[in-house]
Design a protein around this motif. Sequence first.
Motif, PDB file in Angstrom:
ATOM      1  N   LEU A  72     -41.101-112.713  -2.482  1.00  0.00           N
ATOM      2  CA  LEU A  72     -41.289-113.666  -3.564  1.00  0.00           C
ATOM      3  C   LEU A  72     -40.087-113.603  -4.502  1.00  0.00           C
ATOM      4  CD1 LEU A  72     -45.037-112.920  -4.365  1.00  0.00           C
ATOM      5  CD2 LEU A  72     -44.068-114.494  -2.675  1.00  0.00           C
ATOM      6  N   PHE A  73     -39.335-114.690  -4.571  1.00  0.00           N
ATOM      7  CA  PHE A  73     -38.127-114.732  -5.394  1.00  0.00           C
ATOM      8  C   PHE A  73     -38.504-115.230  -6.789  1.00  0.00           C
ATOM      9  CE2 PHE A  73     -36.308-114.085  -1.362  1.00  0.00           C
ATOM     10  CZ  PHE A  73     -35.013-113.631  -1.541  1.00  0.00           C
ATOM     11  N   LEU A  74     -38.387-114.321  -7.753  1.00  0.00           N
ATOM     12  CA  LEU A  74     -38.763-114.611  -9.131  1.00  0.00           C
ATOM     13  C   LEU A  74     -37.671-115.451  -9.781  1.00  0.00           C
ATOM     14  CD1 LEU A  74     -40.937-113.874 -11.315  1.00  0.00           C
ATOM     15  CD2 LEU A  74     -39.340-112.086 -12.058  1.00  0.00           C
ATOM     16  N   ALA A  75     -37.986-116.706 -10.112  1.00  0.00           N
ATOM     17  CA  ALA A  75     -36.994-117.624 -10.674  1.00  0.00           C
ATOM     18  C   ALA A  75     -37.568-118.301 -11.908  1.00  0.00           C
ATOM     19  CB  ALA A  75     -36.593-118.676  -9.636  1.00  0.00           C
ATOM     20  N   ASN A  76     -36.702-118.581 -12.869  1.00  0.00           N
ATOM     21  CA  ASN A  76     -37.125-119.277 -14.078  1.00  0.00           C
ATOM     22  C   ASN A  76     -37.514-120.720 -13.757  1.00  0.00           C
ATOM     23  OD1 ASN A  76     -36.658-117.099 -15.850  1.00  0.00           O
ATOM     24  ND2 ASN A  76     -34.480-117.601 -15.972  1.00  0.00           N
ATOM     25  N   GLU A  77     -38.615-121.156 -14.310  1.00  0.00           N
ATOM     26  CA  GLU A  77     -39.088-122.519 -14.102  1.00  0.00           C
ATOM     27  C   GLU A  77     -37.997-123.518 -14.488  1.00  0.00           C
ATOM     28  OE1 GLU A  77     -41.841-125.011 -12.683  1.00  0.00           O
ATOM     29  OE2 GLU A  77     -42.601-123.044 -13.271  1.00  0.00           O
ATOM     30  N   GLY A  78     -37.689-124.428 -13.554  1.00  0.00           N
ATOM     31  CA  GLY A  78     -36.676-125.440 -13.809  1.00  0.00           C
ATOM     32  C   GLY A  78     -35.263-125.018 -13.456  1.00  0.00           C
ATOM     33  N   GLU A  79     -35.079-123.750 -13.029  1.00  0.00           N
ATOM     34  CA  GLU A  79     -33.738-123.267 -12.687  1.00  0.00           C
ATOM     35  C   GLU A  79     -33.713-122.696 -11.269  1.00  0.00           C
ATOM     36  OE1 GLU A  79     -32.342-120.487 -15.572  1.00  0.00           O
ATOM     37  OE2 GLU A  79     -32.100-121.986 -17.151  1.00  0.00           O
ATOM     38  N   GLU A  80     -34.531-123.269 -10.395  1.00  0.00           N
ATOM     39  CA  GLU A  80     -34.635-122.732  -9.043  1.00  0.00           C
ATOM     40  C   GLU A  80     -33.977-123.615  -7.996  1.00  0.00           C
ATOM     41  OE1 GLU A  80     -36.716-124.757 -10.777  1.00  0.00           O
ATOM     42  OE2 GLU A  80     -38.697-123.980 -10.256  1.00  0.00           O
ATOM     43  N   HIS A  81     -33.376-124.745  -8.410  1.00  0.00           N
ATOM     44  CA  HIS A  81     -32.856-125.710  -7.440  1.00  0.00           C
ATOM     45  C   HIS A  81     -31.753-125.120  -6.567  1.00  0.00           C
ATOM     46  CE1 HIS A  81     -30.165-125.979 -10.899  1.00  0.00           C
ATOM     47  NE2 HIS A  81     -29.238-126.404 -10.056  1.00  0.00           N
ATOM     48  N   TRP A  82     -30.966-124.221  -7.103  1.00  0.00           N
ATOM     49  CA  TRP A  82     -29.846-123.635  -6.357  1.00  0.00           C
ATOM     50  C   TRP A  82     -30.323-122.670  -5.271  1.00  0.00           C
ATOM     51  CZ3 TRP A  82     -29.341-118.260  -6.676  1.00  0.00           C
ATOM     52  CH2 TRP A  82     -30.101-117.641  -7.676  1.00  0.00           C
ATOM     53  N   LEU A  83     -31.539-122.169  -5.437  1.00  0.00           N
ATOM     54  CA  LEU A  83     -32.071-121.150  -4.538  1.00  0.00           C
ATOM     55  C   LEU A  83     -32.947-121.732  -3.435  1.00  0.00           C
ATOM     56  CD1 LEU A  83     -32.568-118.146  -3.877  1.00  0.00           C
ATOM     57  CD2 LEU A  83     -34.324-118.125  -5.679  1.00  0.00           C
ATOM     58  N   GLU A  84     -33.691-122.783  -3.746  1.00  0.00           N
ATOM     59  CA  GLU A  84     -34.700-123.307  -2.821  1.00  0.00           C
ATOM     60  C   GLU A  84     -34.175-123.638  -1.424  1.00  0.00           C
ATOM     61  OE1 GLU A  84     -38.321-125.530  -4.688  1.00  0.00           O
ATOM     62  OE2 GLU A  84     -36.525-126.183  -5.776  1.00  0.00           O
ATOM     63  N   PRO A  85     -32.984-124.242  -1.260  1.00  0.00           N
ATOM     64  CA  PRO A  85     -32.534-124.582   0.090  1.00  0.00           C
ATOM     65  C   PRO A  85     -32.354-123.377   1.015  1.00  0.00           C
ATOM     66  CG  PRO A  85     -31.264-125.790  -1.558  1.00  0.00           C
ATOM     67  CD  PRO A  85     -32.056-124.762  -2.285  1.00  0.00           C
ATOM     68  N   HIS A  86     -32.244-122.180   0.453  1.00  0.00           N
ATOM     69  CA  HIS A  86     -32.009-120.988   1.269  1.00  0.00           C
ATOM     70  C   HIS A  86     -33.290-120.245   1.615  1.00  0.00           C
ATOM     71  CE1 HIS A  86     -27.594-121.106   0.750  1.00  0.00           C
ATOM     72  NE2 HIS A  86     -27.907-121.691  -0.383  1.00  0.00           N
ATOM     73  N   LEU A  87     -34.414-120.685   1.076  1.00  0.00           N
ATOM     74  CA  LEU A  87     -35.678-120.016   1.317  1.00  0.00           C
ATOM     75  C   LEU A  87     -36.402-120.625   2.514  1.00  0.00           C
ATOM     76  CD1 LEU A  87     -36.921-119.765  -2.385  1.00  0.00           C
ATOM     77  CD2 LEU A  87     -35.912-117.934  -1.007  1.00  0.00           C
ATOM     78  N   GLY A  88     -37.374-119.898   3.029  1.00  0.00           N
ATOM     79  CA  GLY A  88     -38.159-120.371   4.154  1.00  0.00           C
ATOM     80  C   GLY A  88     -38.902-119.217   4.780  1.00  0.00           C
ATOM     81  N   GLY A  89     -39.884-119.539   5.648  1.00  0.00           N
ATOM     82  CA  GLY A  89     -40.631-118.484   6.314  1.00  0.00           C
ATOM     83  C   GLY A  89     -41.286-117.557   5.312  1.00  0.00           C
ATOM     84  N   PRO A  90     -41.016-116.252   5.401  1.00  0.00           N
ATOM     85  CA  PRO A  90     -41.664-115.298   4.492  1.00  0.00           C
ATOM     86  C   PRO A  90     -41.027-115.254   3.104  1.00  0.00           C
ATOM     87  CG  PRO A  90     -40.208-114.135   5.977  1.00  0.00           C
ATOM     88  CD  PRO A  90     -40.191-115.573   6.419  1.00  0.00           C
ATOM     89  N   ALA A  91     -39.941-115.997   2.888  1.00  0.00           N
ATOM     90  CA  ALA A  91     -39.240-115.985   1.597  1.00  0.00           C
ATOM     91  C   ALA A  91     -39.597-117.232   0.801  1.00  0.00           C
ATOM     92  CB  ALA A  91     -37.727-115.922   1.823  1.00  0.00           C
ATOM     93  N   ARG A  92     -40.250-117.021  -0.355  1.00  0.00           N
ATOM     94  CA  ARG A  92     -40.740-118.134  -1.160  1.00  0.00           C
ATOM     95  C   ARG A  92     -40.490-117.883  -2.637  1.00  0.00           C
ATOM     96  NH1 ARG A  92     -44.501-121.190   1.877  1.00  0.00           N
ATOM     97  NH2 ARG A  92     -44.880-120.280   3.949  1.00  0.00           N
ATOM     98  N   LEU A  93     -40.719-118.915  -3.437  1.00  0.00           N
ATOM     99  CA  LEU A  93     -40.510-118.814  -4.876  1.00  0.00           C
ATOM    100  C   LEU A  93     -41.741-118.251  -5.587  1.00  0.00           C
ATOM    101  CD1 LEU A  93     -38.727-122.163  -5.798  1.00  0.00           C
ATOM    102  CD2 LEU A  93     -37.775-119.874  -6.112  1.00  0.00           C
ATOM    103  N   LEU A  94     -41.487-117.508  -6.647  1.00  0.00           N
ATOM    104  CA  LEU A  94     -42.497-117.141  -7.630  1.00  0.00           C
ATOM    105  C   LEU A  94     -41.910-117.527  -8.981  1.00  0.00           C
ATOM    106  CD1 LEU A  94     -45.137-115.800  -8.515  1.00  0.00           C
ATOM    107  CD2 LEU A  94     -43.925-113.610  -8.559  1.00  0.00           C
ATOM    108  N   ARG A  95     -42.420-118.605  -9.560  1.00  0.00           N
ATOM    109  CA  ARG A  95     -41.823-119.137 -10.792  1.00  0.00           C
ATOM    110  C   ARG A  95     -42.369-118.410 -12.011  1.00  0.00           C
ATOM    111  NH1 ARG A  95     -42.538-123.459  -7.327  1.00  0.00           N
ATOM    112  NH2 ARG A  95     -40.692-124.767  -6.981  1.00  0.00           N
ATOM    113  N   VAL A  96     -41.503-118.266 -12.994  1.00  0.00           N
ATOM    114  CA  VAL A  96     -41.890-117.677 -14.273  1.00  0.00           C
ATOM    115  C   VAL A  96     -41.438-118.644 -15.362  1.00  0.00           C
ATOM    116  CG1 VAL A  96     -39.734-116.383 -14.536  1.00  0.00           C
ATOM    117  CG2 VAL A  96     -41.786-115.602 -15.716  1.00  0.00           C
ATOM    118  N   GLY A  97     -42.201-118.719 -16.446  1.00  0.00           N
ATOM    119  CA  GLY A  97     -41.859-119.624 -17.532  1.00  0.00           C
ATOM    120  C   GLY A  97     -40.516-119.305 -18.141  1.00  0.00           C
ATOM    121  N   GLN A  98     -39.876-120.327 -18.679  1.00  0.00           N
ATOM    122  CA  GLN A  98     -38.576-120.142 -19.324  1.00  0.00           C
ATOM    123  C   GLN A  98     -38.700-119.200 -20.514  1.00  0.00           C
ATOM    124  OE1 GLN A  98     -35.562-120.873 -18.753  1.00  0.00           O
ATOM    125  NE2 GLN A  98     -35.361-122.744 -17.565  1.00  0.00           N
TER     126      GLN A  98
END
Length: 446
Positions: A72-98
Amino acid sequence: MRGTSRAVGRRTFGARRVPGYTGPGLTRSGSRSLRVCIDARLAHGRAGGVEQVVLGLASGFAQLRDGDEEYLFLANEGEEHWLEPHLGGPARLLRVGQPPRISARARAAASYPALASAYGSLHDLVLPPRLPGSDGTLERAEVDLVHFTFQDAFLTGIPSIYQPHDLQHVHLPRFFTRRQRRYRERAYRAYCEQAARVVVSSTWVKNDVVRHLSLAPEKVQVVPLAPIVEHYAEPSPEALSAIRRKFALPERFALYPAQTWPHKNHKALLDALARVRDRHGVVAPLVCSGRVTDFGAEICAHARRLGLDSALQLVGFVSPDELQGLYRMARAVVIPTLFEAASFPLWEAFQNGVPAACSNVTSLPEQAGDAALVFDPRNPDAIAEAIFALWTDEPLRQRLVARARTRVASFTWERTARLFRAHYRSVAARRCTPEDAALLGAAPAL
């Protein structure tokens, strides 16, 4: 993470699903899968090499389909666009508030930096720097282990792996304020003490961290990094032409991808280019990518003093496709940094078949091996000799490129991800496979 500096206690984990996660929470045997959080709370374009580390981990873990782990990749809400294209399978986002907006005190500090610095120094004499604590996001997500991928971690009761990268403030204190040095000393020590394991990218950095922070050598482990450009799209001839037009690139140029921090040593590189021009009549244009900091103005002023203002281009932060294009079109990559844990531009030059030269500091000579020219970054004459050789000696260029491809071939993000996974399983007391044992027992590759 915002909150108090008190560590949050460990919670009892069940088979509950992580919010936003659609994969299974249980293994085939019915036991709870290992849930790892990777700290990716970065502002796109500002973190330099650390952003490359996170992208590499995302790409590597997305390829690991032979385990039951969840990443689970902990990313700030609204600042995850640079990371999302590289995720998949067992690797996903976990968003946290700004984080909260800038306070009135912070705005005042920005308006009156001298006063803020004086207040900060006085404050630090009385009270130690305060370290942030968990806001409960990881605890609510029932994370088993957190991997802090950069220096600014936070306090938590969840087992952790801490990756401090380097101790530049110890070796180059002039580039840091007293308050910054004091904070780093306190934070690094606290997060290393909290961590079950400390991870660095080279044996040189391990020895430095063990010595300065008085850590047990077995607690500090080496996990070499790799070039992320191997996961970027292959640029087409049309794309290369578009990049050349966009940045008005000369036919041949030297490339230095680095943010314009003083320790990156752009000014010495310009001094070297002036010597190449004056001694050999060769004008080697320099293209520098990476975020332009306030120090960029001083670099441009230095270029004007040397009569190189028309030969210098600071193109700023570029997209992955544009960076790939710059490497493909460059005549040479030159890395005159004064301090580096490991150099992504060096790996990226190797991966893209560009002859390179780099500083002889920290772990860079070991990283370069015989695949790049090495020079003293404090000696512009030595830098000039390396540039002129890369610019004019075609047999040398071909030898370096051939060696570089061999050198970088064994460094991949999939292997790095597998080594990190072995550490995760070991720290979390999960079953380690024979492959895990072999990876953990092998001598460091760098």
